[in-house]
Design a protein around this motif. Structure first.
Motif, mmCIF file in Angstrom:
data_model
loop_
_atom_site.group_PDB
_atom_site.id
_atom_site.type_symbol
_atom_site.label_atom_id
_atom_site.label_comp_id
_atom_site.label_asym_id
_atom_site.label_seq_id
_atom_site.Cartn_x
_atom_site.Cartn_y
_atom_site.Cartn_z
ATOM 1 N N LYS A 1 0.820 -1.208 0.000
ATOM 2 C CA LYS A 1 0.000 0.000 0.000
ATOM 3 C C LYS A 1 0.857 1.262 0.000
ATOM 4 C CE LYS A 1 -2.422 1.290 3.713
ATOM 5 N NZ LYS A 1 -3.515 1.352 4.722
ATOM 6 N N PHE A 2 1.958 1.215 0.759
ATOM 7 C CA PHE A 2 2.762 2.431 0.887
ATOM 8 C C PHE A 2 3.938 2.517 -0.077
ATOM 9 C CE2 PHE A 2 0.751 2.368 5.141
ATOM 10 C CZ PHE A 2 0.173 3.629 5.082
ATOM 11 N N THR A 3 4.454 1.386 -0.541
ATOM 12 C CA THR A 3 5.642 1.439 -1.395
ATOM 13 C C THR A 3 5.342 1.153 -2.857
ATOM 14 O OG1 THR A 3 6.213 -0.889 -1.022
ATOM 15 C CG2 THR A 3 7.103 0.743 0.534
ATOM 16 N N GLU A 4 4.216 0.494 -3.132
ATOM 17 C CA GLU A 4 3.887 0.176 -4.520
ATOM 18 C C GLU A 4 2.550 0.753 -4.937
ATOM 19 O OE1 GLU A 4 4.645 -3.923 -5.707
ATOM 20 O OE2 GLU A 4 5.680 -4.265 -3.806
ATOM 21 N N ASN A 5 1.983 1.580 -4.068
ATOM 22 C CA ASN A 5 0.646 2.108 -4.335
ATOM 23 C C ASN A 5 0.582 2.883 -5.640
ATOM 24 O OD1 ASN A 5 -2.138 2.700 -3.437
ATOM 25 N ND2 ASN A 5 -1.382 4.801 -3.382
ATOM 26 N N ARG A 6 1.576 3.755 -5.849
ATOM 27 C CA ARG A 6 1.557 4.578 -7.056
ATOM 28 C C ARG A 6 1.606 3.728 -8.320
ATOM 29 N NH1 ARG A 6 5.099 9.948 -7.954
ATOM 30 N NH2 ARG A 6 3.623 10.603 -6.379
#
Length: 519
Positions: free
Chosen positions: A117-122
């Motif tokens: 969610k935080f490192t691959e969200n984009r």
């Protein structure tokens, strides 16, 4: 590709060894510490992409550690891991700007999902959004090639804006290029639609959309209620996409009662469209009813000096009830502050009309000032500047104050703007007006495919300066330039935001009714 680097602080870190091994097998790099002080030291000395913090550690607690980490680098996502589900702890964590929290015991799937969610969200959002637009692209294109009516064109335009705002944050030049081409195709088809139907709408009002001069009669007056003041805010030059971004701020204080729209009359220029709104008359009718106040293109003096007179006449002529009303024009920051200081007085007035000119000035400044041209070099930057103005404006403070009262708030505009790219040569005499998106005059010489021609202005409810006057309106993203000084005009105006002609951006206008959340 560089590995995602995770910092995990827990005084019982040895019990998390299976989780750590799993993450390392998934190619994550994990640094472990067993107290807050070591977490701070590690955070200072190494770059991390994500931090997991145990809430209950000896020495510095998880929340105390969190505060220190956020003061060092607030952009790194931090997740609190806790056994404590008490509400006050969650509130403290949110207040300390925690990015997420997990309740112990945590399982590997929870950890992996949080990391993604935080490192691959984009990347994940980008992939899904691009894929969804590609699927919708063909359907939207086929839909616009149907014989749409005026309501269906509004929906098509809103769909395009949805994708424009969704793709805006994605670093996918290919998708942006495809959307730009689809918007261009849409404006070509919309221009043909306007050419085919516009004059009939003026002749047979019930067969077309609500137009500028019908706005108060059909949309404002019917919403007015006794004991509930109406506040009508016209933000000059506000496009639908600009409203979308400021609405995210407004929605903290108001519920949208109705998201509606209307069509601007032609020319989509302030002196025509805005005067039509406040008078409830077409430009031709205004010229007849107000021969002293109405100003044609070739007349000396300001073109919007009598909106209060036009409004007073419309209230008396159409609303026909004994109400108090006010009209206030806000051009400067000082005038905006004056409105805020005196807003309480308006609670005793049934209909309060405010005109805010900032966005109009922004579009003109973008033409005239090199610095503004750099800051607003595309639609996304133009929206961003509008949002920045709104967030720091006295207008937002006025809306916040009103959100505590029993009022109805309406936000709309008189016309939008389009970023022009295609120069089109035109020749006219010295009395031809200066607007880049429409011209009126006699013996105009122009490129026919670039314009909508109205040979008899009376058919379009426009005053005729002389017997041989003709109006031409630029279509799509075209703008008029004179052959002499051609290169100078092209260099100066290409990429600027202009209004007066025919495009989705100029003609389809947001009309939004709000009620305060407190009520």
């Amino acid at each position: 590709m560089q590995k995602t680097h995770i910092l995990w602080a827990d005084d019982e870190i040895e019990f998390l060894k299976p989780h750590i091994l799993l993450l390392e097998q998934k190619d994550y790099k994990v640094k472990t510490v067993n107290n807050g002080a070591d977490a701070v030291e590690a955070f200072k000395s190494e770059p991390f992409d994500l931090v997991f913090l145990d809430e209950n550690m000896p020495g510095l607690t998880g929340l105390e550690t969190l505060n220190i980490l956020k003061s060092i680098n607030p952009s790194i996502p931090t997740v609190l891991v806790t056994k404590n589900e008490e509400e006050h702890l969650m509130e403290d964590a949110i207040g300390a700007k925690i990015d997420d929290y997990l309740i112990k015991p945590v399982n590997p799937k929870q950890i992996l999902l949080t990391i993604k969610k935080f490192t691959e969200n984009r990347r994940l959002v980008s992939e899904r959004t691009s894929m969804a637009y590609q699927q919708d692209f063909r359907q939207l294109g086929m839909r616009m090639n149907d014989d749409l009516n005026h309501d269906e064109w509004v929906e098509a335009y809103k769909k395009l804006l949805y994708w424009e705002l969704s793709l805006e944050k994605l670093e996918d030049a290919g998708m942006h290029e495809i959307l730009t081409m689809q918007k261009s195709d849409a404006n070509l088809l919309f221009s043909k639609f306007i050419e085919k139907n516009y004059l009939n709408w003026l002749k047979n009002p019930d067969e077309g959309p609500i137009l500028s001069h019908q706005l108060f009669k059909k949309k404002v007056f019917p919403k007015m209620e006794a004991e509930k003041p109406t506040f009508f805010f016209l933000i000059d030059n506000l496009r639908y996409d600009q409203w979308k971004v400021i609405n995210e701020v407004i929605s903290d204080y108001y519920r949208v009662e109705e998201e509606d729209s209307y069509y601007s009359i032609l020319p989509t220029a302030t002196q025509y469209a805005r005067n039509a709104i406040f008078s409830g008359l077409t430009p031709l009718e205004m010229e007849k009813r107000f021969p002293k106040e109405w100003q044609n293109d070739d007349d000396e003096g300001g073109k919007n000096l009598y909106e209060d007179v036009f409004l007073a006449d419309q209230v008396k002529r159409i609303y026909r009830r004994d109400i108090k009303h006010s009209y206030t024009k806000v051009i400067t920051l000082e005038q905006g502050r004056d409105v805020l200081e005196n807003i309480n007085k308006h609670m005793q007035i049934d209909l309060n009309v405010f005109v805010y000119n900032f966005v109009d000035m922004l579009s003109h400044a973008r033409t005239d000032m090199a610095m503004i041209r750099e800051l607003a070099n595309d639609e996304a930057a133009y929206r961003s500047l509008t949002l920045s103005w709104f967030e720091h404006s006295p207008l937002l403070e006025v809306l916040k104050w009103l959100s505590q009262k029993n009022v109805r708030v309406i936000i709309t505009t008189d016309h939008g703007t389009i970023r022009v790219r295609k120069p089109s040569k035109i020749i006219g005499d010295r009395n031809t007006n200066t607007n880049l998106r429409y011209k009126q005059g006699k013996n105009l010489n122009f490129i026919e495919k670039d314009v909508f021609i109205i040979k008899n202005p009376l058919e379009a409810q426009l005053p005729r300066l002389n017997v041989s006057s003709t109006f031409v309106f630029a279509k799509e993203d075209t703008y008029f330039v004179y052959p002499n000084n051609y290169n100078h005009f092209v260099n100066h105006f290409s990429g600027t935001f202009q209004h007066g002609g025919i495009s989705l951006e100029e003609m389809i206008i947001p009309f939004i009714t709000y009620s305060p959340k407190q009520q």
